[in-house]
Write a protein that holds these residues in place. Sequence first.
Motif, PDB file in Angstrom:
ATOM      1  N   MET A   1      99.086  19.804  39.209  1.00  0.00           N
ATOM      2  CA  MET A   1      98.139  19.926  38.123  1.00  0.00           C
ATOM      3  C   MET A   1      98.906  20.033  36.802  1.00  0.00           C
ATOM      4  O   MET A   1      99.832  20.819  36.684  1.00  0.00           O
ATOM      5  CB  MET A   1      97.265  21.172  38.340  1.00  0.00           C
ATOM      6  N   LYS A   2      98.498  19.219  35.829  1.00  0.00           N
ATOM      7  CA  LYS A   2      99.113  19.273  34.508  1.00  0.00           C
ATOM      8  C   LYS A   2      98.507  20.418  33.703  1.00  0.00           C
ATOM      9  O   LYS A   2      97.356  20.790  33.909  1.00  0.00           O
ATOM     10  CB  LYS A   2      98.900  17.952  33.768  1.00  0.00           C
ATOM     11  N   LEU A   3      99.274  20.935  32.793  1.00  0.00           N
ATOM     12  CA  LEU A   3      98.821  22.058  31.974  1.00  0.00           C
ATOM     13  C   LEU A   3      97.527  21.728  31.233  1.00  0.00           C
ATOM     14  O   LEU A   3      96.613  22.549  31.158  1.00  0.00           O
ATOM     15  CB  LEU A   3      99.930  22.436  30.983  1.00  0.00           C
ATOM     16  N   GLU A   4      97.414  20.511  30.704  1.00  0.00           N
ATOM     17  CA  GLU A   4      96.223  20.103  29.956  1.00  0.00           C
ATOM     18  C   GLU A   4      94.969  20.083  30.819  1.00  0.00           C
ATOM     19  O   GLU A   4      93.858  20.129  30.300  1.00  0.00           O
ATOM     20  CB  GLU A   4      96.438  18.730  29.319  1.00  0.00           C
ATOM     21  N   ASP A   5      95.135  20.022  32.139  1.00  0.00           N
ATOM     22  CA  ASP A   5      93.979  20.009  33.047  1.00  0.00           C
ATOM     23  C   ASP A   5      93.199  21.320  33.034  1.00  0.00           C
ATOM     24  O   ASP A   5      92.077  21.371  33.509  1.00  0.00           O
ATOM     25  CB  ASP A   5      94.422  19.694  34.480  1.00  0.00           C
ATOM     26  N   TYR A   6      93.780  22.363  32.477  1.00  0.00           N
ATOM     27  CA  TYR A   6      93.095  23.653  32.399  1.00  0.00           C
ATOM     28  C   TYR A   6      92.111  23.728  31.224  1.00  0.00           C
ATOM     29  O   TYR A   6      91.368  24.679  31.107  1.00  0.00           O
ATOM     30  CB  TYR A   6      94.107  24.793  32.240  1.00  0.00           C
ATOM     31  N   PHE A   7      92.126  22.707  30.369  1.00  0.00           N
ATOM     32  CA  PHE A   7      91.373  22.793  29.124  1.00  0.00           C
ATOM     33  C   PHE A   7      90.430  21.608  28.927  1.00  0.00           C
ATOM     34  O   PHE A   7      90.639  20.541  29.474  1.00  0.00           O
ATOM     35  CB  PHE A   7      92.349  22.874  27.936  1.00  0.00           C
ATOM     36  N   GLU A   8      89.402  21.864  28.110  1.00  0.00           N
ATOM     37  CA  GLU A   8      88.506  20.811  27.664  1.00  0.00           C
ATOM     38  C   GLU A   8      88.761  20.633  26.179  1.00  0.00           C
ATOM     39  O   GLU A   8      88.603  21.585  25.398  1.00  0.00           O
ATOM     40  CB  GLU A   8      87.046  21.200  27.894  1.00  0.00           C
ATOM     41  N   PHE A   9      89.132  19.440  25.784  1.00  0.00           N
ATOM     42  CA  PHE A   9      89.424  19.129  24.393  1.00  0.00           C
ATOM     43  C   PHE A   9      88.168  18.498  23.798  1.00  0.00           C
ATOM     44  O   PHE A   9      88.003  17.283  23.801  1.00  0.00           O
ATOM     45  CB  PHE A   9      90.637  18.212  24.298  1.00  0.00           C
ATOM     46  N   LEU A  10      87.252  19.348  23.306  1.00  0.00           N
ATOM     47  CA  LEU A  10      85.967  18.875  22.801  1.00  0.00           C
ATOM     48  C   LEU A  10      86.138  18.106  21.500  1.00  0.00           C
ATOM     49  O   LEU A  10      85.431  17.127  21.260  1.00  0.00           O
ATOM     50  CB  LEU A  10      85.002  20.040  22.621  1.00  0.00           C
ATOM     51  N   ASN A  11      87.036  18.551  20.654  1.00  0.00           N
ATOM     52  CA  ASN A  11      87.476  17.833  19.461  1.00  0.00           C
ATOM     53  C   ASN A  11      88.787  18.485  19.036  1.00  0.00           C
ATOM     54  O   ASN A  11      89.190  19.486  19.625  1.00  0.00           O
ATOM     55  CB  ASN A  11      86.396  17.818  18.359  1.00  0.00           C
ATOM     56  N   PRO A  12      89.459  17.941  18.032  1.00  0.00           N
ATOM     57  CA  PRO A  12      90.771  18.506  17.681  1.00  0.00           C
ATOM     58  C   PRO A  12      90.753  19.989  17.321  1.00  0.00           C
ATOM     59  O   PRO A  12      91.769  20.669  17.439  1.00  0.00           O
ATOM     60  CB  PRO A  12      91.204  17.658  16.481  1.00  0.00           C
ATOM     61  N   ASP A  13      89.606  20.497  16.892  1.00  0.00           N
ATOM     62  CA  ASP A  13      89.528  21.904  16.515  1.00  0.00           C
ATOM     63  C   ASP A  13      88.615  22.710  17.433  1.00  0.00           C
ATOM     64  O   ASP A  13      88.071  23.736  17.037  1.00  0.00           O
ATOM     65  CB  ASP A  13      89.064  22.026  15.057  1.00  0.00           C
ATOM     66  N   ASP A  14      88.464  22.250  18.645  1.00  0.00           N
ATOM     67  CA  ASP A  14      87.664  22.996  19.626  1.00  0.00           C
ATOM     68  C   ASP A  14      88.220  22.742  21.021  1.00  0.00           C
ATOM     69  O   ASP A  14      87.885  21.765  21.669  1.00  0.00           O
ATOM     70  CB  ASP A  14      86.192  22.590  19.552  1.00  0.00           C
ATOM     71  N   ILE A  15      89.083  23.645  21.443  1.00  0.00           N
ATOM     72  CA  ILE A  15      89.701  23.547  22.770  1.00  0.00           C
ATOM     73  C   ILE A  15      89.189  24.718  23.597  1.00  0.00           C
ATOM     74  O   ILE A  15      89.390  25.884  23.245  1.00  0.00           O
ATOM     75  CB  ILE A  15      91.239  23.583  22.689  1.00  0.00           C
ATOM     76  N   ARG A  16      88.530  24.402  24.683  1.00  0.00           N
ATOM     77  CA  ARG A  16      87.945  25.423  25.551  1.00  0.00           C
ATOM     78  C   ARG A  16      88.687  25.466  26.880  1.00  0.00           C
ATOM     79  O   ARG A  16      89.286  24.480  27.310  1.00  0.00           O
ATOM     80  CB  ARG A  16      86.475  25.119  25.831  1.00  0.00           C
ATOM     81  N   ILE A  17      88.583  26.602  27.527  1.00  0.00           N
ATOM     82  CA  ILE A  17      89.142  26.732  28.871  1.00  0.00           C
ATOM     83  C   ILE A  17      88.137  26.115  29.827  1.00  0.00           C
ATOM     84  O   ILE A  17      86.948  26.448  29.792  1.00  0.00           O
ATOM     85  CB  ILE A  17      89.440  28.205  29.194  1.00  0.00           C
ATOM     86  N   LYS A  18      88.603  25.194  30.646  1.00  0.00           N
ATOM     87  CA  LYS A  18      87.718  24.432  31.531  1.00  0.00           C
ATOM     88  C   LYS A  18      86.867  25.363  32.393  1.00  0.00           C
ATOM     89  O   LYS A  18      87.358  26.317  32.975  1.00  0.00           O
ATOM     90  CB  LYS A  18      88.532  23.486  32.417  1.00  0.00           C
ATOM     91  N   GLY A  19      85.560  25.060  32.410  1.00  0.00           N
ATOM     92  CA  GLY A  19      84.631  25.843  33.205  1.00  0.00           C
ATOM     93  C   GLY A  19      84.094  27.074  32.488  1.00  0.00           C
ATOM     94  O   GLY A  19      83.367  27.865  33.075  1.00  0.00           O
ATOM     95  N   HIS A  20      84.469  27.231  31.211  1.00  0.00           N
ATOM     96  CA  HIS A  20      84.061  28.402  30.435  1.00  0.00           C
ATOM     97  C   HIS A  20      83.677  27.969  29.023  1.00  0.00           C
ATOM     98  O   HIS A  20      84.062  26.909  28.557  1.00  0.00           O
ATOM     99  CB  HIS A  20      85.205  29.418  30.335  1.00  0.00           C
ATOM    100  N   ARG A  21      82.963  28.834  28.350  1.00  0.00           N
ATOM    101  CA  ARG A  21      82.677  28.617  26.935  1.00  0.00           C
ATOM    102  C   ARG A  21      83.730  29.299  26.077  1.00  0.00           C
ATOM    103  O   ARG A  21      83.667  29.278  24.860  1.00  0.00           O
ATOM    104  CB  ARG A  21      81.289  29.147  26.589  1.00  0.00           C
ATOM    105  N   ILE A  22      84.702  29.890  26.701  1.00  0.00           N
ATOM    106  CA  ILE A  22      85.755  30.630  26.008  1.00  0.00           C
ATOM    107  C   ILE A  22      86.799  29.646  25.489  1.00  0.00           C
ATOM    108  O   ILE A  22      87.291  28.794  26.219  1.00  0.00           O
ATOM    109  CB  ILE A  22      86.414  31.652  26.958  1.00  0.00           C
ATOM    110  N   GLY A  23      87.126  29.802  24.204  1.00  0.00           N
ATOM    111  CA  GLY A  23      88.154  28.951  23.614  1.00  0.00           C
ATOM    112  C   GLY A  23      89.539  29.526  23.831  1.00  0.00           C
ATOM    113  O   GLY A  23      89.707  30.723  24.087  1.00  0.00           O
ATOM    114  N   ILE A  24      90.532  28.654  23.695  1.00  0.00           N
ATOM    115  CA  ILE A  24      91.906  29.144  23.835  1.00  0.00           C
ATOM    116  C   ILE A  24      92.224  30.153  22.740  1.00  0.00           C
ATOM    117  O   ILE A  24      93.066  31.023  22.925  1.00  0.00           O
ATOM    118  CB  ILE A  24      92.948  28.008  23.860  1.00  0.00           C
ATOM    119  N   ASP A  25      91.501  30.053  21.606  1.00  0.00           N
ATOM    120  CA  ASP A  25      91.739  30.985  20.509  1.00  0.00           C
ATOM    121  C   ASP A  25      91.454  32.420  20.901  1.00  0.00           C
ATOM    122  O   ASP A  25      92.114  33.342  20.410  1.00  0.00           O
ATOM    123  CB  ASP A  25      90.915  30.588  19.278  1.00  0.00           C
TER     124      ASP A  25
END
Length: 109
Positions: A1-25
């Motif tokens: 599994m690649k590191l990027e597979d853990y995240f959803e890149f909704l747009n350049p300023d909105d990166i969420r943790i896959k399966g959650h509404r929680i952002g990496i921020d």
Amino acid sequence: MKLEDYFEFLNPDDIRIKGHRIGIDDVIAYYWKGYTPEKIQTELPTLSLEKIYATITYYLHDQDEIDAYMSRLAAWREQRYQEWLASEPSPVVKRIRQIKAQKEENITK
């Protein structure tokens, strides 16, 4: 599994943790405050330790880019807050303020 597979890149300023509404921020903000991954999990209990470690690793892997992301996000939030402050209050808020003012006026009489 690649590191990027853990995240959803909704747009350049909105990166969420896959399966959650929680952002990496959210995870990074706790990390900046010195929280351990285990302590972060107590604050964000729906996240697995694996996803928390993945987020921290992603941050450390590309720290300059993620720092810029966090700065843009903070600026956007501040802009939205200032817009909210400048906006006309809702009818409910106006009514509550009116009632409060009347009560204060009655107290001072």
